[in-house]
Every structure is written in C-alpha cells, then in structure tokens.
Design an enzyme around this catalytic site. Structure first.
Site, PDB file in Angstrom:
ATOM      1  N   ARG A  46       0.861  -1.200   0.000  1.00  0.00           N
ATOM      2  CA  ARG A  46       0.000   0.000   0.000  1.00  0.00           C
ATOM      3  C   ARG A  46       0.888   1.238   0.000  1.00  0.00           C
ATOM      4  O   ARG A  46       0.639   2.207  -0.702  1.00  0.00           O
ATOM      5  CB  ARG A  46      -0.959   0.003   1.210  1.00  0.00           C
ATOM      6  CG  ARG A  46      -1.669   1.340   1.372  1.00  0.00           C
ATOM      7  CD  ARG A  46      -2.940   1.299   2.233  1.00  0.00           C
ATOM      8  NE  ARG A  46      -2.905   0.384   3.346  1.00  0.00           N
ATOM      9  CZ  ARG A  46      -2.205   0.577   4.493  1.00  0.00           C
ATOM     10  NH1 ARG A  46      -1.487   1.677   4.661  1.00  0.00           N
ATOM     11  NH2 ARG A  46      -2.224  -0.321   5.445  1.00  0.00           N
ATOM     12  N   TYR A  98     -16.821  16.678 -14.957  1.00  0.00           N
ATOM     13  CA  TYR A  98     -17.212  15.267 -15.093  1.00  0.00           C
ATOM     14  C   TYR A  98     -18.298  14.909 -14.061  1.00  0.00           C
ATOM     15  O   TYR A  98     -18.195  15.300 -12.894  1.00  0.00           O
ATOM     16  CB  TYR A  98     -15.967  14.393 -14.891  1.00  0.00           C
ATOM     17  CG  TYR A  98     -16.246  12.916 -14.904  1.00  0.00           C
ATOM     18  CD1 TYR A  98     -16.565  12.269 -16.095  1.00  0.00           C
ATOM     19  CD2 TYR A  98     -16.212  12.165 -13.738  1.00  0.00           C
ATOM     20  CE1 TYR A  98     -16.837  10.911 -16.108  1.00  0.00           C
ATOM     21  CE2 TYR A  98     -16.481  10.809 -13.744  1.00  0.00           C
ATOM     22  CZ  TYR A  98     -16.798  10.187 -14.944  1.00  0.00           C
ATOM     23  OH  TYR A  98     -17.070   8.848 -14.950  1.00  0.00           O
ATOM     24  N   ASP A 170      -7.878  18.516 -14.151  1.00  0.00           N
ATOM     25  CA  ASP A 170      -8.232  17.179 -14.637  1.00  0.00           C
ATOM     26  C   ASP A 170      -7.863  17.167 -16.116  1.00  0.00           C
ATOM     27  O   ASP A 170      -8.529  17.789 -16.940  1.00  0.00           O
ATOM     28  CB  ASP A 170      -9.732  16.920 -14.418  1.00  0.00           C
ATOM     29  CG  ASP A 170     -10.154  15.515 -14.860  1.00  0.00           C
ATOM     30  OD1 ASP A 170      -9.482  14.942 -15.737  1.00  0.00           O
ATOM     31  OD2 ASP A 170     -11.166  15.015 -14.349  1.00  0.00           O
ATOM     32  N   LYS A 195      -9.041   6.092 -19.391  1.00  0.00           N
ATOM     33  CA  LYS A 195      -9.347   6.603 -20.717  1.00  0.00           C
ATOM     34  C   LYS A 195      -8.115   6.456 -21.624  1.00  0.00           C
ATOM     35  O   LYS A 195      -7.656   5.359 -21.839  1.00  0.00           O
ATOM     36  CB  LYS A 195      -9.845   8.047 -20.590  1.00  0.00           C
ATOM     37  CG  LYS A 195     -10.859   8.251 -19.451  1.00  0.00           C
ATOM     38  CD  LYS A 195     -12.148   7.471 -19.625  1.00  0.00           C
ATOM     39  CE  LYS A 195     -13.005   7.407 -18.372  1.00  0.00           C
ATOM     40  NZ  LYS A 195     -13.353   8.671 -17.755  1.00  0.00           N
TER      41      LYS A 195
HETATM   42  C1  LIG Z   1     -13.831   9.077 -16.471  1.00  0.00           C
HETATM   43  C2  LIG Z   1     -13.447  10.392 -15.934  1.00  0.00           C
HETATM   44  C3  LIG Z   1     -13.199  10.564 -14.566  1.00  0.00           C
HETATM   45  C4  LIG Z   1     -13.386   9.432 -13.564  1.00  0.00           C
HETATM   46  O1  LIG Z   1     -12.480   8.406 -13.770  1.00  0.00           O
HETATM   47  P1  LIG Z   1     -12.752   6.843 -13.428  1.00  0.00           P
HETATM   48  O2  LIG Z   1     -11.496   6.202 -13.856  1.00  0.00           O
HETATM   49  O3  LIG Z   1     -13.962   6.438 -14.206  1.00  0.00           O
HETATM   50  O4  LIG Z   1     -13.012   6.767 -11.974  1.00  0.00           O
HETATM   51  C5  LIG Z   1     -12.783  11.797 -14.138  1.00  0.00           C
HETATM   52  N1  LIG Z   1     -12.632  12.837 -14.989  1.00  0.00           N
HETATM   53  C6  LIG Z   1     -12.889  12.711 -16.308  1.00  0.00           C
HETATM   54  C7  LIG Z   1     -12.689  13.884 -17.200  1.00  0.00           C
HETATM   55  C8  LIG Z   1     -13.288  11.495 -16.827  1.00  0.00           C
HETATM   56  O5  LIG Z   1     -13.533  11.379 -18.140  1.00  0.00           O
END
Ligand SMILES: *Cc1c(COP(=O)(O)O)cnc(C)c1O
Length: 377
Positions: A46, A98, A170, A195
């Site tokens: 961890r 998001y 982000d 993604k």
């Molecule tokens: C998908 C997404 C998230 C969340 O991510 P997860 O891996 O699904 O928890 C956060 N910000 C953006 C812009 C996203 O497309």
C-alpha cells in the site's frame, strides 16, 4: 527529449536487476526486512510497490511534475486529492465538470464540511468573483465533458497563485501528450487513466502528479492513509499504455478532425462541438496551450429519438460509457455519463437530450465516416 521518446524512455526504463526491457509485475504485498526497519525501499505494497513506483515515476516525468501517484480509479484519484483539504475549506470547480466529480463533491465530500462552488472557469471574472476567505483551490477540467468548453490554464494558475490558491487540472481529455498543465503554472494534474492512458478499454485507474516536494509528501501521506492504490498488474498495463500514447493521440486527433468536418457540413446534424473547428470558441486558446485538439466530439441530432435511431444503426461506434480507447465509442450524455446531474442543471448547462458524444478511435477514418454517413441518412 521529445514527447514520444519521453513516453518510452521517461521514468524508470525496464528492470535494473535483470535487464528486462519491460518493467516486471511485482505481484507482492510485503517485503523481507533484514532487521526491524531495515529494508530495500519497500516495506508494504500500500505504501509502495516497485511496479506502481515505475508508473508513478513515468507519469511524473511526462507531466513535468515532482512526483506521481497511482490510484484505483480516476474518482479515487480525485477524492484523494480532495483529502488534502480540511473541513471548512472551499474549492472552486468548473461548472460542467465530469459527472462523477460533481457527484462526489456534492453528495459525499460536502458531508465532511468541504465547500464547493461551480463556475464557468473559462470566465476569469467569474472565477475571481467566486473566491471566498476560505477558498483553497481552483479545480479545472479543460476541455470539459461533453461540451468541450476551454479554460485558460495559464491565466487561472497565475490568478490562483496571486491569491495563494492551488490550481488542480483534470487532464483526462488531453493526456500528457497533448497538454501539460504544470509548465503552464498548475500545481496538481490528475487523470482518469481508464481513458486514453490505458487506451484499450481494459483497465480502471487514476493518476495524480504534483509539482513540489511538499505537495508530494502530503499526497503520499493521503495515498498511504486512504489506501485507494492501483495494483501492480494494472500499473503495468498503464506503463504499456503510455508507451503508445503518442501515436494513438496523433491518429485519434487526425481522425477526429476529419469526422468533425464531415459532421459540420451534414444536414441531419445541428451544432458540432470540436475544438479543432475554427468555429469553436476555444479554438485559439487550445492552439496556445495544447499540442492538439483530442478525440472527443459532441454533436446534436435534435432529440432523444433521433439519438436512439443513430445508435441503433452504427456499426463501428460501440454504445458505451467511457472514452479514449482504440475503438470508437458513442454515448448520450443526458442518459448516461451525466444522468447523475439533475435534469434542470443539465438543461442549464446545455446538455440536451439529442446531444451525442463520440470518442474517436484509431480505426481507418474512411470506415468511420462511412458508418456515420449511413447511420445519419
Ligand atoms: C472518467 C473520468 C473521470 C473518472 O475516472 P474513473 O477512472 O472512471 O473513476 C474523471 N474525470 C474525467 C474527465 C473522466 O472522463
């Protein structure tokens, strides 16, 4: 070092102990200590794991930050970053952030005394007006999901700095290949690595990069305390994904530009939102702060029914949540990714029932255009 080289040679290349060119998967939870407290850098997974560490070094390198941290999902990364703050602190966020971020701050983190305000961070005056005495950070997403609104990272970061606030970006939609917020002045960059970074619809993960030793220490404390860490197998998949990120983003961007231009001229399509179109409000700003326009396109087909018809006819665009993979995906934000946002709020933001979002993959663009053309006719 140029960007594609850095994705392959950045961080820790291969394995020093054996010469393995690919980082080994250290599927291990604990490590032998020679005497109490005497160990070779790792004591418990961890706290630290060699495969995760290799990924964390690589993402820090490609985002030009001080240190990287890998989490079990993008939401785990975002939630852990929010744990840097304390009850009574206030954070300003981009208004069409998001859906999962909107949910966690409004339904979970607010219960712990954190305060949040949503503003159009593309409007610096609105950001300035939202600052309170207890404001600690500005959290931006650019371009946003699914409206692809653009925020000037450099301008917001400079303003935040002048007020002693952190800037958090982000960077999921742009990836470290196309946009690097830290050199533009941001303090923390995060990704849903589920993604583009993973890139193959086979892993759920999140990454955080911070720009100072002080933030790195705080972030590691939170990561180790909360424990929402990424496992070694998934860490390895992200290292593998990062190696091809450059060529995938190039191909995705070229395909998306062609598709956006095709949709833009189509009679069955209303508004087309893609930052690579000169008609997009953020086009010039994106040219300044990004090395490309990405692979996300939103367009309006008029109604929920029309969207349904389109989905039923398409062959190569898979109806699915998520984005950023080698295969093209399609979604209807109002019914899917943004269903957790109340209907009135969606209407306010301009996320209509006929708005369709595509994540352009790296198939041959001729096939993708033919598919869309047939489905729209
Ligand atoms: C998908 C997404 C998230 C969340 O991510 P997860 O891996 O699904 O928890 C956060 N910000 C953006 C812009 C996203 O497309």
């Amino acid at each position: 070092m140029k960007p594609k080289t850095r994705l392959i040679h950045g961080g820790i290349f291969g394995d020093e102990a054996t010469g393995a060119v690919s980082t080994p998967i250290y599927q291990v939870s604990t490590y032998k200590q020679e005497a109490v407290g005497k160990f070779k850098g790792y004591e418990y997974s961890r706290t630290g794991n060699p495969t995760r560490h290799a990924l964390e070094e690589l993402i820090a390198d490609v985002e030009f930050g001080h240190a990287g941290f890998a989490f079990a999902s993008g939401m785990a990364a975002i939630s852990s970053v929010m744990m840097l703050f304390s009850a009574g602190d206030h954070v300003i966020l981009t208004d069409d952030v998001y859906g999962g971020t909107y949910r966690v701050v409004n339904k979970v983190l607010n219960r712990f005394g954190l305060e949040f305000t949503f503003v159009d961070t593309g409007d610096l005056a609105a950001v300035e007006a939202a600052v309170q005495e207890n404001t600690k950070a500005i959290f931006i997403e650019t371009p946003t999901n699914p409206l692809l609104k653009v925020t000037d990272i450099e301008a917001v970061s400079a303003f935040a700095k002048s007020k002693g606030l952190l800037t958090i970006v982000d960077n999921t939609f742009m990836t470290p290949y196309l946009q690097n917020p830290i050199p533009l002045g941001a303090d923390i960059v995060l990704h849903s690595a589920t993604k583009y970074i993973g890139g193959h619809s086979d892993v759920v993960a999140g990454l955080v990069v911070v720009n100072t030793a002080e933030l790195a220490e705080e972030m590691h404390f939170v990561q180790n305390s909360i424990g929402a860490i990424l496992g070694p197998q998934d860490s390895w998949l992200l290292i593998r994904g990062l190696k091809t990120l450059g060529i995938r983003m190039e191909e995705t961007g070229t395909n998306a530009q062609r598709i956006a231009e095709f949709l833009d001229g189509h009679e069955a399509v209303g508004k087309v939102i893609y930052p690579g179109l000169p008609s997009h409000g953020g086009h010039e700003l994106m040219k300044k702060q990004s090395a490309g326009f990405g692979g996300m396109i939103s367009f309006d087909v008029g109604s929920r029914e029309k969207a349904g018809e389109l989905l039923a006819k398409l062959k190569y665009f898979t109806l699915a949540e998520s984005l950023g993979a080698v295969e093209s995906l399609i979604s209807v934000p109002a019914q899917m990714t943004h269903a957790s946002i109340p209907a009135e709020r969606r209407a306010e933001l301009g996320i209509g029932d006929g708005l369709v979002r595509i994540s352009v993959g790296i198939e041959d663009v001729e096939d993708l255009i033919e598919d869309l053309s047939e489905a729209l006719s």
